[in-house]
Design an enzyme around this catalytic site. Structure first.
Site, PDB file in Angstrom:
ATOM      1  N   TYR A 153       0.865  -1.172   0.000  1.00 32.61           N
ATOM      2  CA  TYR A 153       0.000   0.000   0.000  1.00 32.61           C
ATOM      3  C   TYR A 153       0.908   1.231   0.000  1.00 32.61           C
ATOM      4  CZ  TYR A 153      -3.502  -3.391   1.483  1.00 32.61           C
ATOM      5  OH  TYR A 153      -4.331  -4.485   1.554  1.00 32.61           O
ATOM      6  N   HIS A 179      -6.500   0.749  -2.284  1.00 34.10           N
ATOM      7  CA  HIS A 179      -6.218  -0.504  -2.978  1.00 34.10           C
ATOM      8  C   HIS A 179      -4.710  -0.741  -2.987  1.00 34.10           C
ATOM      9  CE1 HIS A 179      -6.850  -3.757  -5.845  1.00 34.10           C
ATOM     10  NE2 HIS A 179      -5.884  -3.254  -6.592  1.00 34.10           N
ATOM     11  N   LYS A 232      -3.004  -5.391  -9.837  1.00 35.17           N
ATOM     12  CA  LYS A 232      -1.758  -5.035  -9.184  1.00 35.17           C
ATOM     13  C   LYS A 232      -0.600  -5.211 -10.160  1.00 35.17           C
ATOM     14  CE  LYS A 232      -3.591  -6.974  -4.877  1.00 35.17           C
ATOM     15  NZ  LYS A 232      -4.469  -5.849  -4.622  1.00 35.17           N
TER      16      LYS A 232
END
Length: 339
Positions: free
Chosen positions: A251, A262, A293
């Site tokens: 993060y 997110h 990601k």
């Protein structure tokens, strides 16, 4: 041109070239595909144009910006061609475009880039934490609320009906990092031999937690701790990536756990001489993309894993912990690419 005094058609030329030149077939397939996509290409070697711009000997050829020629164009993609069953050295891969040819001659492209992960989380842990070292984690019984709420350290200890007030479970990686920074002391242990006395210094606490991490995880713990330290130092917040088959998820800007952003990356820690299998690489990148990601590999070199002869156990343990925290980490981001 003749081969053994016979006229040469494409079929004979292709078969003879594949037999005579290493990896000719897979390189031809990639070259042909990129030409069909509108790119000019040239071999990645002198005296060909663009040869001097190719990063490393593993690059097969370079592709230029669309509409540009080798004489005047800027290199767009330094192409490294690999077959599905070959292996790929992680070191030196940054800056290249991988073209992986599978057994059915389909081509998958990957972009490999360097560069560290940078966050903007503004949190400073307290310097007077005290925890109990268990078999594979540390419990801080009187943890301040903001350690988890704003720093996103650990996980609250919960019972069947309610949380255990003030109790926070830290992973061994989190605990070792806090101890190395002088913020956590380990006051007791479930190990009878260690429970007799409290740690005298934060360095002793770090050494003890690192030793426990090695007991339960082996050398891999050293590499994960080194990567974790670099991420925290860059104001990113690393948390376990177990659910995604990675070492960490990261993060970048945590203000409160109640309003958690997110996570941006999946991080897998590997040795500097690690070699990827294309199947392994494709799986990691595909999974990361599927959960929105970026896949990042931390190439982490740790020092000697064994203490020097002589000296006390505590001093040797502290030296080993220091070596882990000072380890070199090279970041490698890999993503799917459509040329």
């Amino acid at each position: 041109m003749c081969i053994r005094d016979s006229p040469v058609g494409f079929e004979r030329f292709f078969v003879a070239s594949a037999a005579a030149v290493d990896r000719f077939a897979v390189r031809f397939l990639v070259y042909s595909d990129l030409r069909d996509r509108g790119f000019y290409l040239s071999p990645a070697r002198e005296p060909w144009p663009g040869g001097r711009d190719a990063p490393g000997d593993a690059v097969d050829f370079v592709a230029y910006e669309r509409g540009e020629t080798p004489d005047t164009g800027k290199v767009k993609y330094p192409i490294q061609v690999v077959g599905e069953r070959e292996s790929i050295a992680a070191s030196g891969l940054a800056g290249r475009t991988l073209a992986v040819v599978d057994e059915e001659s389909d081509i998958t492209y990957f972009a490999a880039e360097g560069g560290a992960i940078e966050g903007s989380t503004d949190y400073e842990p307290p310097s007077d934490l005290s925890g109990v070292l268990l078999a594979d984690r540390v419990v801080v019984w009187d943890a301040p609320a903001d350690l988890h709420e704003h720093g996103f350290y650990g996980q609250p200890l919960t019972g069947r009906a309610a949380d255990v007030e003030g109790a926070l479970q830290l992973s061994l990686v989190e605990a070792a990092s806090l101890a190395a920074d002088g913020r956590l002391s380990v006051s007791a242990s479930v190990d009878d031999a260690e429970a007799e006395s409290a740690d005298a210094t934060p360095r002793d606490a770090a050494a003890r937690v690192v030793a426990r991490g090695r007991d339960v995880e082996g050398e891999r713990f050293d590499r994960r701790l080194a990567a974790y330290e670099r991420l925290r130092a860059a104001d990113a917040v690393p948390k376990t990536g177990f659910k995604f088959g990675a070492d960490f998820r990261t993060y970048l800007d945590v203000e409160t756990v109640e309003d958690l952003p997110h996570s941006k990356h999946l991080v897998r820690v590997v040795e500097p001489d690690h070699r990827f299998s294309p199947r392994e690489l494709s799986l990691d990148v595909r999974l990361a993309g599927g959960v929105r990601k970026e896949m990042v590999f931390a190439l982490t070199a740790v020092g000697d894993d064994h203490p020097a002869d002589g000296g006390s156990e505590a001093s040797d343990g502290g030296a080993r912990a220091d070596a882990v925290l000072d380890a070199d980490v090279e970041w490698l981001s890999i993503d799917r690419l459509t040329p």
